[in-house]
Design a protein around this motif. Sequence first.
Motif, PDB file in Angstrom:
ATOM      1  N   PRO A 421      74.207  64.692  70.693  1.00 33.66           N
ATOM      2  CA  PRO A 421      72.764  64.902  70.910  1.00 33.66           C
ATOM      3  C   PRO A 421      72.113  65.707  69.791  1.00 33.66           C
ATOM      4  O   PRO A 421      70.938  65.516  69.480  1.00 33.66           O
ATOM      5  CB  PRO A 421      72.712  65.671  72.242  1.00 33.66           C
ATOM      6  N   GLU A 422      72.884  66.604  69.160  1.00 37.87           N
ATOM      7  CA  GLU A 422      72.312  67.471  68.133  1.00 37.87           C
ATOM      8  C   GLU A 422      72.279  66.821  66.739  1.00 37.87           C
ATOM      9  O   GLU A 422      71.766  67.414  65.784  1.00 37.87           O
ATOM     10  CB  GLU A 422      73.102  68.792  68.055  1.00 37.87           C
ATOM     11  N   ALA A 423      72.826  65.606  66.608  1.00 37.67           N
ATOM     12  CA  ALA A 423      72.878  64.957  65.295  1.00 37.67           C
ATOM     13  C   ALA A 423      71.474  64.608  64.805  1.00 37.67           C
ATOM     14  O   ALA A 423      70.709  63.957  65.511  1.00 37.67           O
ATOM     15  CB  ALA A 423      73.733  63.692  65.371  1.00 37.67           C
ATOM     16  N   GLU A 424      71.158  65.059  63.598  1.00 37.32           N
ATOM     17  CA  GLU A 424      69.847  64.814  63.007  1.00 37.32           C
ATOM     18  C   GLU A 424      69.977  63.841  61.835  1.00 37.32           C
ATOM     19  O   GLU A 424      71.018  63.784  61.189  1.00 37.32           O
ATOM     20  CB  GLU A 424      69.241  66.130  62.499  1.00 37.32           C
ATOM     21  N   PRO A 425      68.921  63.076  61.559  1.00 40.13           N
ATOM     22  CA  PRO A 425      68.953  62.199  60.374  1.00 40.13           C
ATOM     23  C   PRO A 425      69.281  63.025  59.128  1.00 40.13           C
ATOM     24  O   PRO A 425      68.780  64.151  58.969  1.00 40.13           O
ATOM     25  CB  PRO A 425      67.538  61.622  60.316  1.00 40.13           C
ATOM     26  N   TYR A 426      70.124  62.473  58.275  1.00 38.53           N
ATOM     27  CA  TYR A 426      70.564  63.206  57.079  1.00 38.53           C
ATOM     28  C   TYR A 426      69.414  63.316  56.076  1.00 38.53           C
ATOM     29  O   TYR A 426      68.738  62.326  55.768  1.00 38.53           O
ATOM     30  CB  TYR A 426      71.749  62.495  56.433  1.00 38.53           C
ATOM     31  N   GLN A 427      69.184  64.524  55.582  1.00 39.11           N
ATOM     32  CA  GLN A 427      68.139  64.761  54.597  1.00 39.11           C
ATOM     33  C   GLN A 427      68.774  64.772  53.205  1.00 39.11           C
ATOM     34  O   GLN A 427      69.502  65.702  52.849  1.00 39.11           O
ATOM     35  CB  GLN A 427      67.434  66.095  54.871  1.00 39.11           C
ATOM     36  N   PHE A 428      68.512  63.725  52.442  1.00 37.83           N
ATOM     37  CA  PHE A 428      69.101  63.624  51.110  1.00 37.83           C
ATOM     38  C   PHE A 428      68.463  64.678  50.198  1.00 37.83           C
ATOM     39  O   PHE A 428      67.240  64.832  50.177  1.00 37.83           O
ATOM     40  CB  PHE A 428      68.853  62.230  50.536  1.00 37.83           C
ATOM     41  N   PRO A 429      69.273  65.421  49.432  1.00 39.23           N
ATOM     42  CA  PRO A 429      68.712  66.497  48.600  1.00 39.23           C
ATOM     43  C   PRO A 429      67.815  65.973  47.477  1.00 39.23           C
ATOM     44  O   PRO A 429      68.078  64.915  46.909  1.00 39.23           O
ATOM     45  CB  PRO A 429      69.957  67.181  48.030  1.00 39.23           C
ATOM     46  N   HIS A 430      66.766  66.733  47.182  1.00 37.87           N
ATOM     47  CA  HIS A 430      65.861  66.407  46.085  1.00 37.87           C
ATOM     48  C   HIS A 430      66.104  67.315  44.883  1.00 37.87           C
ATOM     49  O   HIS A 430      65.353  67.254  43.905  1.00 37.87           O
ATOM     50  CB  HIS A 430      64.409  66.503  46.549  1.00 37.87           C
ATOM     51  N   THR A 431      67.124  68.150  44.976  1.00 37.44           N
ATOM     52  CA  THR A 431      67.556  68.956  43.837  1.00 37.44           C
ATOM     53  C   THR A 431      69.056  68.772  43.660  1.00 37.44           C
ATOM     54  O   THR A 431      69.777  68.481  44.621  1.00 37.44           O
ATOM     55  CB  THR A 431      67.251  70.453  44.052  1.00 37.44           C
ATOM     56  N   CYS A 432      69.523  68.952  42.430  1.00 40.63           N
ATOM     57  CA  CYS A 432      70.949  68.782  42.141  1.00 40.63           C
ATOM     58  C   CYS A 432      71.749  69.892  42.810  1.00 40.63           C
ATOM     59  O   CYS A 432      71.440  71.079  42.628  1.00 40.63           O
ATOM     60  CB  CYS A 432      71.179  68.810  40.629  1.00 40.63           C
TER      61      CYS A 432
END
Length: 737
Positions: A421-432
């Motif tokens: 239930p706690e799984a969130e969509p993965y946020q791809f990093p915008h910085t290296c």
Amino acid sequence: MSETSKPVEKLTVEDAAQELARLAAEIAEHDRRYHGEDAPTISDAEYDALRIRNAEIEAQFPDLVRQDSPTGSVGAPPAEGFAKVRHAVPMLSLAKAYTDQDVVDFLERAKRFFERDKDFDIAFTAEPKIDGLSASLRYENGVFVQGATRGDGTVGEDITANLKTIADIPHRLKGSGWPEAIEIRGEVYMTYAEFQALKERSAAMGGQDYVNPRNTAAGSLRQKDPAVTASRNLKFFAYAWGYTTEDPAPTQYDSVQKFAEWGFKISPLMVRAKSVDELIAQYKLIEAQRSSLGYDIDGVVYKVDQLELQRRWGFVTGEPRWAIAHKFPAEQATTRVRKIDIQVGRTGTLAPVARLDPVTVGGVTVVNVTLHNEDYIKGLDSNGQPIREGNDIRIGDTVVIQRAGDVIPQIVSVVIDKRPPEAEPYQFPHTCPICGSPATREVNEKTGKEDSRRRCTGELICPAQAVEALRHFVSRGAMDIEGLGAENIDLFFNAGLLKTAADVFRLKDRRAEVQQALFERREAQAREREAAKGTARKKVLSAEERTYEGLDKLFAAIDARREPELDRFIFALGIRHIGDTTAALLARTFSTVEEFIRVGKETAAAEDPHTVFPSINGIGDTVIGALIDFFGNERNDAVLDELLEQVHPKPYVVNISAGSTVAGKTVVFTGSLEKMSRGEAKAMAERLGAKVAGSVSAKTDLVVAGPGAGSKLKQAAELGIEVIDEDQWFERIGQGN
């Protein structure tokens, strides 16, 4: 819809001809990679699909069957470096079955063919299909006299000395009753346990990593030094025979049992059966035991048991009618995504990798799987369309993975019912994640679409890009520095001994530090091994053990590359979009490194790069843009200047002005070249102003043929193209004896 995706029944004659040409070239290349280099790049299922489509098109358009059709080919030409052996009886491939119905059809064909033998029960054998390297062993009067690989099915490689190191292969047959001469055939393979032990030994020595047991077994069997083969503890199962002065027994099953009497290992899972139900039951039994066998299998082989009936049923092009291989589907397993890491590549690409709970798939323990890019994680293709059931991938998800053949594992689907239930969509990093620089997605100016990959903009200030750039710089296709592989690059970089390419050539000046770094790694690995065994490390290594024996060899290999060919040097720089072929075009155009750099800098500074950069066939705006990015970055100036203090690339000489007799001509090399490698032949011809092609056509001017030349030689004769051998080639270019 392209002809590559059209159903066969909708192909026009023109479509079919183009598709057959494409399939012939693609299948030949995959054959070369699998059989010749032991390095497949697609799965067995994908490869089989190519062959099935080729066969379907040929059946629909029989007048278009090509001379180089894959239908009649088996394996790949023998590799260079071994003597050639012509098989007295060809080593053929097997037809494939993918469903139970395919097996039913196989038995029905047999019954129809032998319909007049109504009172004669046809029996069949079923046995595991070992995934290794096929070998043929010739025995004369019970003594092993010669062994060979399959090669192209007609001619193989003589690997007698290496085969003699395998304990499962008797030097002299046991028992009695063996024929005066017989070629025993079977599969050389490596067990999972031995494969893992080899990986651990190699890692402890800072050596290469190994991909899978099949490729490792094949590479081990092709070693020039039999002692290396002996150290790999390879195994052998006998299951067939080629030439023989008399049959071992009247049936397939009894003949294989004879092999066991003569001292060979045979599969304990081989059975004799008379019905489809019995064969498929054995298939399911073997499939159920697959993961516990300790070695790779990829299906079950069925054969008509009676040898008399085998001979009567005969062969179709490249395959016996009386045998078929029932392939296993891609093996799947379920596991959990523990986390998602971002790796940064040589060109700054942010590559996501899922870290998994360990799971065994196809005999290999899988802990990582590539996620390609952020769109893939979201479950979308380049057009924004869903690519998998369950859509996006999240940390904590339960996923189904598979290894089709020997390729990298892939995620097939997400088990949504088990998503936390706690799984969130993965946020791809915008910085290296390595250097903190912005990571952006470039926009294609022509299409207006974003690139699927996000890249770090840090370039040379990014340690991850620096390491990958160094790995590329020393790689085989680039500077080709033996002994300076990925593990040593990582070691020396982390020890502060390497930061730029120029540092590679200054390693010898820091010999003591290099040796200390190598010693510390060996000591750490020894402690890890002892800890894994539950025992404490009892002592540090002695002074003698601290000496890295390969150090002088490594420094010599580095020094040997201080005057590289210009095309290799350009490729080694790692400029985006510049592969080895493009590097050769640039080297040929500019001739010297000084001219290449001058034009590169002037192009980067120009308002309109096309007013400076010359028009070169094969080089477009993408490459020019990459050169502008590279030479327009001031940070690269210092790196290049330092590097050129250490290395002096040789001018790229095209001997057209020196009376080259092949300048402007299109040359095709075919067969096994004995005095030069295929790469050397290509480079030599290009330096003389010739164009090297991979296939014979009406535009070909000259064919240079070595032993074993096949369809290309026939095509040349039909087109009236001049054909010469290797000696004549050297005479032609003025380098004859």
